[in-house]
Design a protein around this motif. Structure first.
Motif, PDB file in Angstrom:
ATOM      1  N   ARG A 160      63.687  44.444  46.227  1.00  0.00           N
ATOM      2  CA  ARG A 160      64.726  44.086  47.204  1.00  0.00           C
ATOM      3  C   ARG A 160      64.791  42.598  47.498  1.00  0.00           C
ATOM      4  O   ARG A 160      65.861  42.025  47.616  1.00  0.00           O
ATOM      5  CB  ARG A 160      64.551  44.898  48.483  1.00  0.00           C
ATOM      6  CG  ARG A 160      63.232  44.647  49.184  1.00  0.00           C
ATOM      7  CD  ARG A 160      62.882  45.738  50.196  1.00  0.00           C
ATOM      8  NE  ARG A 160      63.856  46.039  51.217  1.00  0.00           N
ATOM      9  CZ  ARG A 160      63.631  45.923  52.523  1.00  0.00           C
ATOM     10  NH1 ARG A 160      62.502  45.420  52.957  1.00  0.00           N
ATOM     11  NH2 ARG A 160      64.543  46.287  53.395  1.00  0.00           N
ATOM     12  N   GLU A 212      68.174  46.107  54.136  1.00  0.00           N
ATOM     13  CA  GLU A 212      67.348  44.937  53.822  1.00  0.00           C
ATOM     14  C   GLU A 212      66.659  44.309  55.028  1.00  0.00           C
ATOM     15  O   GLU A 212      66.294  43.131  54.999  1.00  0.00           O
ATOM     16  CB  GLU A 212      68.172  43.889  53.064  1.00  0.00           C
ATOM     17  CG  GLU A 212      68.656  44.418  51.728  1.00  0.00           C
ATOM     18  CD  GLU A 212      69.629  43.470  51.037  1.00  0.00           C
ATOM     19  OE1 GLU A 212      69.341  42.273  50.979  1.00  0.00           O
ATOM     20  OE2 GLU A 212      70.669  43.959  50.564  1.00  0.00           O
ATOM     21  N   GLU A 267      60.358  44.437  56.069  1.00  0.00           N
ATOM     22  CA  GLU A 267      59.431  45.544  56.246  1.00  0.00           C
ATOM     23  C   GLU A 267      58.604  45.390  57.530  1.00  0.00           C
ATOM     24  O   GLU A 267      58.356  46.340  58.263  1.00  0.00           O
ATOM     25  CB  GLU A 267      58.491  45.571  55.041  1.00  0.00           C
ATOM     26  CG  GLU A 267      57.915  46.917  54.750  1.00  0.00           C
ATOM     27  CD  GLU A 267      57.165  46.905  53.418  1.00  0.00           C
ATOM     28  OE1 GLU A 267      57.439  46.009  52.585  1.00  0.00           O
ATOM     29  OE2 GLU A 267      56.331  47.776  53.235  1.00  0.00           O
ATOM     30  N   VAL A 319      60.134  56.483  53.171  1.00  0.00           N
ATOM     31  CA  VAL A 319      61.098  56.101  52.140  1.00  0.00           C
ATOM     32  C   VAL A 319      60.934  56.996  50.901  1.00  0.00           C
ATOM     33  O   VAL A 319      61.905  57.518  50.355  1.00  0.00           O
ATOM     34  CB  VAL A 319      60.926  54.607  51.777  1.00  0.00           C
ATOM     35  CG1 VAL A 319      61.586  54.279  50.457  1.00  0.00           C
ATOM     36  CG2 VAL A 319      61.496  53.732  52.885  1.00  0.00           C
ATOM     37  N   VAL A 334      56.180  53.334  56.542  1.00  0.00           N
ATOM     38  CA  VAL A 334      57.559  53.057  56.149  1.00  0.00           C
ATOM     39  C   VAL A 334      57.742  53.532  54.711  1.00  0.00           C
ATOM     40  O   VAL A 334      58.659  54.289  54.390  1.00  0.00           O
ATOM     41  CB  VAL A 334      57.896  51.552  56.273  1.00  0.00           C
ATOM     42  CG1 VAL A 334      59.333  51.304  55.865  1.00  0.00           C
ATOM     43  CG2 VAL A 334      57.660  51.062  57.696  1.00  0.00           C
ATOM     44  N   ARG A 335      56.817  53.139  53.841  1.00  0.00           N
ATOM     45  CA  ARG A 335      56.909  53.550  52.428  1.00  0.00           C
ATOM     46  C   ARG A 335      56.843  55.064  52.286  1.00  0.00           C
ATOM     47  O   ARG A 335      57.523  55.648  51.456  1.00  0.00           O
ATOM     48  CB  ARG A 335      55.777  52.923  51.606  1.00  0.00           C
ATOM     49  CG  ARG A 335      55.850  51.430  51.498  1.00  0.00           C
ATOM     50  CD  ARG A 335      57.041  50.981  50.650  1.00  0.00           C
ATOM     51  NE  ARG A 335      57.185  49.542  50.775  1.00  0.00           N
ATOM     52  CZ  ARG A 335      57.313  48.704  49.761  1.00  0.00           C
ATOM     53  NH1 ARG A 335      57.359  49.168  48.532  1.00  0.00           N
ATOM     54  NH2 ARG A 335      57.412  47.418  49.969  1.00  0.00           N
ATOM     55  N   ASP A 352      67.821  50.928  58.360  1.00  0.00           N
ATOM     56  CA  ASP A 352      67.336  49.540  58.427  1.00  0.00           C
ATOM     57  C   ASP A 352      66.780  49.106  57.070  1.00  0.00           C
ATOM     58  O   ASP A 352      67.049  48.028  56.572  1.00  0.00           O
ATOM     59  CB  ASP A 352      66.207  49.401  59.458  1.00  0.00           C
ATOM     60  CG  ASP A 352      66.755  49.305  60.881  1.00  0.00           C
ATOM     61  OD1 ASP A 352      67.982  49.288  61.045  1.00  0.00           O
ATOM     62  OD2 ASP A 352      65.929  49.260  61.818  1.00  0.00           O
ATOM     63  N   TRP A 353      65.968  49.996  56.523  1.00  0.00           N
ATOM     64  CA  TRP A 353      65.337  49.697  55.231  1.00  0.00           C
ATOM     65  C   TRP A 353      66.398  49.474  54.162  1.00  0.00           C
ATOM     66  O   TRP A 353      66.327  48.528  53.374  1.00  0.00           O
ATOM     67  CB  TRP A 353      64.396  50.851  54.872  1.00  0.00           C
ATOM     68  CG  TRP A 353      63.900  50.851  53.466  1.00  0.00           C
ATOM     69  CD1 TRP A 353      64.310  51.675  52.467  1.00  0.00           C
ATOM     70  CD2 TRP A 353      62.894  49.993  52.888  1.00  0.00           C
ATOM     71  NE1 TRP A 353      63.627  51.391  51.305  1.00  0.00           N
ATOM     72  CE2 TRP A 353      62.754  50.363  51.533  1.00  0.00           C
ATOM     73  CE3 TRP A 353      62.107  48.954  53.384  1.00  0.00           C
ATOM     74  CZ2 TRP A 353      61.866  49.736  50.667  1.00  0.00           C
ATOM     75  CZ3 TRP A 353      61.219  48.325  52.519  1.00  0.00           C
ATOM     76  CH2 TRP A 353      61.107  48.710  51.180  1.00  0.00           C
ATOM     77  N   LEU A 360      65.377  54.421  58.134  1.00  0.00           N
ATOM     78  CA  LEU A 360      65.781  54.391  56.724  1.00  0.00           C
ATOM     79  C   LEU A 360      67.003  53.499  56.541  1.00  0.00           C
ATOM     80  O   LEU A 360      67.111  52.750  55.564  1.00  0.00           O
ATOM     81  CB  LEU A 360      66.090  55.806  56.226  1.00  0.00           C
ATOM     82  CG  LEU A 360      64.898  56.769  56.178  1.00  0.00           C
ATOM     83  CD1 LEU A 360      65.380  58.181  55.871  1.00  0.00           C
ATOM     84  CD2 LEU A 360      63.868  56.321  55.135  1.00  0.00           C
ATOM     85  N   ILE A 403      60.574  46.229  60.570  1.00  0.00           N
ATOM     86  CA  ILE A 403      60.752  47.681  60.705  1.00  0.00           C
ATOM     87  C   ILE A 403      59.489  48.289  61.294  1.00  0.00           C
ATOM     88  O   ILE A 403      59.532  49.069  62.243  1.00  0.00           O
ATOM     89  CB  ILE A 403      61.051  48.329  59.335  1.00  0.00           C
ATOM     90  CG1 ILE A 403      62.348  47.766  58.775  1.00  0.00           C
ATOM     91  CG2 ILE A 403      61.135  49.831  59.463  1.00  0.00           C
ATOM     92  CD1 ILE A 403      62.768  48.356  57.447  1.00  0.00           C
ATOM     93  N   GLY A 458      65.705  49.933  48.915  1.00  0.00           N
ATOM     94  CA  GLY A 458      65.750  49.216  50.186  1.00  0.00           C
ATOM     95  C   GLY A 458      66.779  48.113  50.183  1.00  0.00           C
ATOM     96  O   GLY A 458      66.496  46.999  50.615  1.00  0.00           O
TER      97      GLY A 458
END
Ligand code: ADP
Length: 730
Positions: free
Chosen positions: A666, A594, A597, A615, A611-612, A590-591, A588, A600, A650
């Motif tokens: 982002r 920036e 994606e 998040v 990832v989404r 990292d996200w 998170l 990550i 993000g």
């Protein structure tokens, strides 16, 4: 039964169905009508996949809307909600309104009160009940899709409790429960006081069998040779044979990685069979796939699709999934390799189904475990497209003669299991007991037990004391943690308890968050991410071999940031969990810093969809933490808010304002910022050529963005991008 002979449905329906090519009801549908499903009778329909359950639900809902009521359709997965919504929107032409409600747990959904048909997940319905949505009292008909999922330890209890609550709110509520064929449909019907249609009729013949060696062995005793080329795997041979006959193949495997690997391999087979026209159309689909996201998964998928194959799993972005499903239904994609998520619900029939893996990793046993008969039969059920194929064929694959026999015994000839309630587990009861008290369904221990007596668990249990015992433990937990207050025999929810119930948090998550925040003065984003990642509402990332060392080091490096005491390395289980939470929290972080994606996804070994997913969950949990901090008057609410906004978009702190403008996101926020447009206010005043350059010359995008930032003159006509403000190629 002809469609014109169905009683109590709106007059236009018969004509509408005929337009769709439906003249006559399928036998199980006719049986449902005979049992009174259009006249308000409750019904359990346990029939095979793809045998027309949706129409049964539609008949019931339309009839109850015609009588002036509202109908609610409960889906097991968010992904299915939009599919069902699209399906029901066909009725809007006749003046009905259809609404869907999935996200944003904490709202009472007043606008839904104006809809005739509402589609929602069981979690959402549960949350609507908790938030006291008034229109639920007037509900006339509720449909529970895939009701056999009450057997699912994770989501089953919510469905079960939700149905019990809706039925308590309105004792004359019509309940229509749709299920795959299960072993104990009569028991489910008993629990719901419903009529029963229990049938194994299918609209298209299904042959099931097992492949072994050079032959396919079928359930009717038939065998057929299968030409397997040397160095070719059976799945490829089956796919090739199906293609020769003009059909498509759906392959079920046990993991995302396997789904991707199989599609890549089998694209070699499908690629040989494409016509130039198909190649061209597939190229277009591939382009659309690449446009959804700029990731490796996206590229891999597009590369497969160009050659007529695709993979499908829950790690894909939603748009990827629907592009694949659409092109497969259009018979453009010839083969899909999927994890079992596709079997549950999404309507993608195929000439042939191959269940390649009949075992999958199961965390609760720490190893491979066989799929249930119910699951395998649901996958089988996807075989055969009525009207397009002469029959459907579903196959398992055996590696030895013994396995051939075993697979026949275990799946081909076996009856599906009975479904069993999973309600008596503590985590399930923790949240449901609190909600039951907080939303007024019970006001004492006796009341809680009385309510629980309406659940499937109570109808099924042979251990009379168990539910009572777990309930007592749970009530004690809720009282000790200040969610419930006990005075004599009475139970009431505290203000904190109400908030937690409305926020749809597991009380244990709330307790962890409150505890963590209490000791904090100036929490960092990492500290807050780690806190919410530790709660039972977040699925943590797995620690892979080699991770332990890396994250142990990180844990010591950043020890001062954690909220709450770090367990000692010698407390094996707890320490391990702490590290898993840390891995998730760093993802998170990292996200929110920036990081790309794709990087990550690579770094943590997950798909972009995952990832989404993390998040979204983090955003929700941090939102809840913000509310709890406010409620308890803790000074940390602004810090929590900042962590939430950063994870939501993000972005680093400096971009929070810009990224909040709709349509920015982002990447664009970063480009604008680097070009000197640093805030929403800057956007309103900025030179147009600069904005246009930062947005890579996309005029329409630039206009929308300016409009969303509240600017009056947004036209980009005649504006040329300022070359000095153009972003460096990344
Ligand atoms: P299930 O929900 O049982 O998996 P669906 O409701 O998705 O199955 O139905 C499968 C397909 O059968 C759909 O394409 C639907 O349009 C079609 N269908 C349903 N009922 C009939 C009918 N009576 N006659 C012809 N086609 C039908």
């Amino acid at each position: 039964m002809k469609v014109g002979d169905v009683p109590a449905v709106p007059e236009w329906l018969a004509g509408h169905l005929r337009e769709d090519g439906i003249e006559e009801l399928y036998p199980p549908q006719a049986a449902a009508v005979e049992r009174g499903v259009t006249e308000g009778e409750s019904l359990v329909a346990s029939i095979p996949t793809a045998s027309g359950k949706t129409l049964i639900a539609e008949l019931a809902m339309l009839a109850s809307v015609a009588r002036g009521g509202t109908a609610l359709y409960i889906v097991p997965l968010r992904a299915l909600a939009s599919e069902k919504q699209r399906e029901f929107e066909q009725f809007e032409a006749y003046g009905l309104t259809v609404g869907v409600s999935t996200g944003n747990y904490e709202s009472d959904g007043d606008w839904l009160a104006t809809c005739d048909i509402v589609v929602a997940t069981s979690e959402k319905v549960d949350s609507l009940v908790r938030n006291g949505a008034g229109w639920l009292d007037d509900l006339a008909c509720v449909v529970a899709d895939e009701v056999h999922l009450v057997d699912d330890a994770h989501r089953g209890p919510t469905l079960e409790v939700t149905l019990a609550k809706l039925r308590q709110l309105n004792p004359s509520l019509q309940t229509v429960a749709l299920s795959a064929t299960i072993g104990n449909a009569a028991e489910i019907a008993d629990w719901l006081d419903a009529e029963l249609v229990d049938s194994d009729w299918r609209p298209i013949d299904l042959r099931t069998g097992v492949h072994y060696g050079q032959a396919l062995h079928f359930d009717d005793g038939d065998t057929r040779e299968l030409a397997v080329r040397s160095s070719e795997r059976p799945t490829a041979a089956i796919a090739r044979e199906t293609l020769d006959e003009g059909g498509s193949t759906l392959v079920f495997v046990n993991s995302r990685r396997n789904a991707e690997a199989a599609a890549k391999r089998l694209a070699g087979v499908t690629g040989e069979a494409l016509t130039p026209d198909e190649e061209e159309r597939l190229e277009t689909v591939a382009e659309e796939i690449r446009e959804v996201s700029d990731t490796e998964t996206s590229d891999d998928l597009a590369a497969c699709v160009e050659r007529g194959a695709a993979f499908h799993h829950a790690g894909l972005a939603r748009d990827h999934r629907s592009l694949v499903e659409g092109a497969f239904r259009d018979r453009l994609i010839k083969l899909v390799s999927a994890t079992p998520t596709l079997a549950a619900g999404v309507n993608t029939p195929s000439r042939r189904v191959v269940v390649r893996d009949w075992r999958r990793y199961d965390g609760t046993v720490g190893g491979m475990a066989p799929l249930s008969v119910l699951e395998v039969h649901q996958m089988f059920g996807r075989a055969g497209r009525p009207g397009l194929d002469p029959y459907g064929e579903a196959l398992l694959l055996a590696n030895s003669h013994d396995e051939l026999d075993e697979l026949f015994e275990r799946y081909v000839w076996a009856d599906p299991e009975a479904v069993r309630s999973k309600l008596a587990a503590e985590p399930a009861l923790r949240t449901h007991v609190l909600a039951t008290v907080a939303s007024g369904f019970a006001g004492s221990r006796e009341g809680v037990l009385e309510f629980l007596d309406r659940t499937l668990y109570a109808a099924q249990t042979t251990e009379p004391g168990r539910l009572e015992h777990v309930t007592d433990n749970v009530i004690d937990y809720l009282v000790v943690n200040d969610f419930l207050e006990r005075t004599g025999d009475d139970l009431t929810a505290t203000s904190l308890g109400h908030t937690v119930s409305r926020l749809y948090l597991d009380p244990m998550s709330a307790a962890e968050i409150v505890d963590g925040l209490r000791g904090a003065s100036a929490p960092t984003a990492m500290g807050l991410y780690h806190l919410v990642c530790r709660t039972p509402d977040m699925y943590e990332l797995y620690l892979r071999s080699g991770d332990r060392e890396e994250y142990t080091m990180l844990a010591y490096e950043r020890e001062s940031e954690f909220l709450g005491a770090m367990p000692s390395e010698f407390e094996d289980g707890r320490f391990e969990e702490w590290l898993s939470a840390l891995k998730t929290a760093r993802m998170l972080e990292d996200w929110a810093s920036e990081v790309d994606e794709e990087r990550i996804a690579e770094r943590y070994g997950v798909g972009p969809g995952d990832v989404r997913g993390k998040v979204d969950t983090a955003e929700w949990l941090l939102g809840a933490a913000e509310r709890l901090a406010g409620e308890l008057d803790m000074g940390v609410a602004p810090a929590v808010r900042e962590a939430r906004v950063r994870v939501q978009h993000g972005v680093k702190e400096e971009l929070m304002d810009l990224a909040g403008v709709r349509g920015v996101g982002r990447k664009r926020a970063r480009r604008l910022f680097d070009a000197g447009v640093e805030t929403r206010a800057d956007l309103r005043a900025a030179e147009k050529p600069v904005v246009l350059a930062a947005l890579r010359g996309r005029r329409r995008t630039a206009e929308t963005v300016l409009e969303n930032a509240g600017r009056e003159d947004v036209s980009m006509e005649g504006v040329t991008p300022d070359p000095d403000a153009a972003p460096a190629e990344s």
